[in-house]
Design a protein around this motif. Structure first.
Motif, PDB file in Angstrom:
ATOM      1  N   VAL A  48       0.823  -1.210   0.000  1.00  0.00           N
ATOM      2  CA  VAL A  48       0.000   0.000   0.000  1.00  0.00           C
ATOM      3  C   VAL A  48       0.862   1.268   0.000  1.00  0.00           C
ATOM      4  N   ASP A  49       1.854   1.307   0.900  1.00  0.00           N
ATOM      5  CA  ASP A  49       2.633   2.537   1.119  1.00  0.00           C
ATOM      6  C   ASP A  49       3.988   2.548   0.424  1.00  0.00           C
ATOM      7  N   GLY A  50       4.418   1.403  -0.097  1.00  0.00           N
ATOM      8  CA  GLY A  50       5.735   1.338  -0.730  1.00  0.00           C
ATOM      9  C   GLY A  50       6.793   0.828   0.235  1.00  0.00           C
ATOM     10  N   ILE A  51       7.876   0.283  -0.324  1.00  0.00           N
ATOM     11  CA  ILE A  51       8.917  -0.360   0.490  1.00  0.00           C
ATOM     12  C   ILE A  51       9.658   0.649   1.353  1.00  0.00           C
ATOM     13  N   SER A  52      10.016   1.794   0.794  1.00  0.00           N
ATOM     14  CA  SER A  52      10.806   2.786   1.534  1.00  0.00           C
ATOM     15  C   SER A  52      10.051   3.311   2.754  1.00  0.00           C
ATOM     16  N   ALA A  53       8.797   3.691   2.565  1.00  0.00           N
ATOM     17  CA  ALA A  53       7.997   4.226   3.672  1.00  0.00           C
ATOM     18  C   ALA A  53       7.764   3.153   4.736  1.00  0.00           C
ATOM     19  N   THR A  54       7.543   1.919   4.286  1.00  0.00           N
ATOM     20  CA  THR A  54       7.327   0.814   5.229  1.00  0.00           C
ATOM     21  C   THR A  54       8.582   0.537   6.041  1.00  0.00           C
ATOM     22  N   PHE A  55       9.746   0.545   5.380  1.00  0.00           N
ATOM     23  CA  PHE A  55      11.013   0.294   6.072  1.00  0.00           C
ATOM     24  C   PHE A  55      11.266   1.360   7.134  1.00  0.00           C
ATOM     25  N   ASP A  56      11.000   2.630   6.784  1.00  0.00           N
ATOM     26  CA  ASP A  56      11.189   3.726   7.748  1.00  0.00           C
ATOM     27  C   ASP A  56      10.253   3.558   8.942  1.00  0.00           C
ATOM     28  N   ALA A  57       9.006   3.123   8.687  1.00  0.00           N
ATOM     29  CA  ALA A  57       8.032   2.947   9.770  1.00  0.00           C
ATOM     30  C   ALA A  57       8.452   1.819  10.705  1.00  0.00           C
ATOM     31  N   VAL A  58       8.959   0.720  10.119  1.00  0.00           N
ATOM     32  CA  VAL A  58       9.417  -0.416  10.930  1.00  0.00           C
ATOM     33  C   VAL A  58      10.613  -0.017  11.773  1.00  0.00           C
ATOM     34  N   ARG A  59      11.573   0.684  11.157  1.00  0.00           N
ATOM     35  CA  ARG A  59      12.760   1.146  11.884  1.00  0.00           C
ATOM     36  C   ARG A  59      12.370   2.047  13.047  1.00  0.00           C
ATOM     37  N   SER A  60      11.443   2.966  12.787  1.00  0.00           N
ATOM     38  CA  SER A  60      11.005   3.900  13.831  1.00  0.00           C
ATOM     39  C   SER A  60      10.357   3.146  14.987  1.00  0.00           C
ATOM     40  N   LYS A  61       9.550   2.139  14.664  1.00  0.00           N
ATOM     41  CA  LYS A  61       8.873   1.344  15.698  1.00  0.00           C
ATOM     42  C   LYS A  61       9.877   0.568  16.528  1.00  0.00           C
ATOM     43  N   LEU A  62      10.852  -0.065  15.866  1.00  0.00           N
ATOM     44  CA  LEU A  62      11.821  -0.892  16.584  1.00  0.00           C
ATOM     45  C   LEU A  62      12.801  -0.060  17.400  1.00  0.00           C
ATOM     46  N   ASP A  63      12.981   1.210  17.009  1.00  0.00           N
ATOM     47  CA  ASP A  63      13.908   2.075  17.746  1.00  0.00           C
ATOM     48  C   ASP A  63      13.297   2.683  19.003  1.00  0.00           C
ATOM     49  N   GLN A  64      11.980   2.535  19.170  1.00  0.00           N
ATOM     50  CA  GLN A  64      11.333   3.096  20.355  1.00  0.00           C
ATOM     51  C   GLN A  64      11.703   2.278  21.594  1.00  0.00           C
ATOM     52  N   PRO A  65      12.172   2.927  22.661  1.00  0.00           N
ATOM     53  CA  PRO A  65      12.496   2.182  23.885  1.00  0.00           C
ATOM     54  C   PRO A  65      11.246   1.619  24.545  1.00  0.00           C
ATOM     55  N   LEU A  66      11.370   0.451  25.127  1.00  0.00           N
ATOM     56  CA  LEU A  66      10.244  -0.195  25.801  1.00  0.00           C
ATOM     57  C   LEU A  66      10.617  -0.431  27.264  1.00  0.00           C
TER      58      LEU A  66
END
Length: 250
Positions: A48-66
């Protein structure tokens, strides 16, 4: 709708927190292997959003501290405008993380009775996990129930079942955990003893099979579920509280 709480006690849930730490240390490929359902979501998003936008979203999610931890006890320092039933100075149990100060929604907080210590109250959230499994199983007085997996949640679940008037049988590969459960009145079998757990549980329950099984184990194996099906009587109840494989045998 939130409470500001100064922490006085925080319980370490070893299994859950170790799993999160190991996941955090894993590389991107290992993370994907551990969460195949998330991989499917990523693939759908990329279409839906394209590979680049999806990769950035995944990276941003995984970089969030938990923040680790979810068994907090403390004293209320502040209350939100819409909070009801709590006031400054109250002792509360919540699912707040390991921190000196936490902010938790009022729906995930509970007042602690004066007779309960902070240390005992810190088991509230873990106990509620076992309690939810018991509610789903709907045990009645005198029924035979097996608790498969005698870790922290399994031990709490066993004691709650005993308090409910049930005959409790425990299964675990660790003899030390079995010995601890025995102190609470649980009949246990160490799975490394060489004794067939199916025959043993059926004999322990008078030959008809147990009325229900609560699986509180954490394993990738599907064996706990298969064993549960074999040791239950007809129309017995099986509730999965922990994490196991689910390759079911018809």
């Amino acid at each position: 709708g939130d409470l500001l709480i100064r922490t006085s006690s925080s319980l370490v849930s070893v299994g859950t927190e170790r799993m999160l730490v190991e996941f955090g240390r894993a590389n991107l490929l290992d993370k994907a292997r551990q969460q195949p359902d998330k991989v499917k979501e990523v693939i759908d998003k990329s279409r839906v959003d394209g590979i680049s936008a999806t990769f950035d979203a995944v990276r941003s999610k995984l970089d969030q501290p938990l923040a680790l931890g979810y068994c907090n006890v403390g004293v209320v320092l502040g209350v939100g405008k819409s909070v009801k039933g709590f006031k400054i100075g109250d002792r509360v149990a919540s699912n707040g993380p390991h921190a000196e100060f936490v902010v938790v929604t009022q729906n995930l907080c509970a007042l602690i009775p004066p007779s309960v210590s902070d240390k005992a109250a810190s088991f509230t959230v873990l106990g509620s996990i076992g309690l939810q499994g018991i509610r789903l199983a709907q045990p009645t007085f005198g029924e035979y129930f097996v608790v498969s997996g005698l870790g922290l949640v399994g031990l709490l679940t066993s004691q709650l079942l005993i308090a409910n008037g049930c005959q409790v049988i425990g299964l675990d590969p660790d003899p030390k955990k079995c010995a601890l459960a025995e102190e609470f009145g649980v009949s246990t079998l160490s799975l490394g003893s060489g004794i067939d757990p199916v025959d043993w549980c059926i004999r322990k329950s008078g030959g008809d099979g147990v009325d229900g099984v609560l699986i509180t184990a954490s394993t990738s194996s599907s064996e706990p579920v298969h064993t549960a099906a074999q040791i239950c009587r007809q129309r017995g109840r099986i509730v999965l509280v922990g994490v196991t494989g689910l390759e079911l045998r018809r």
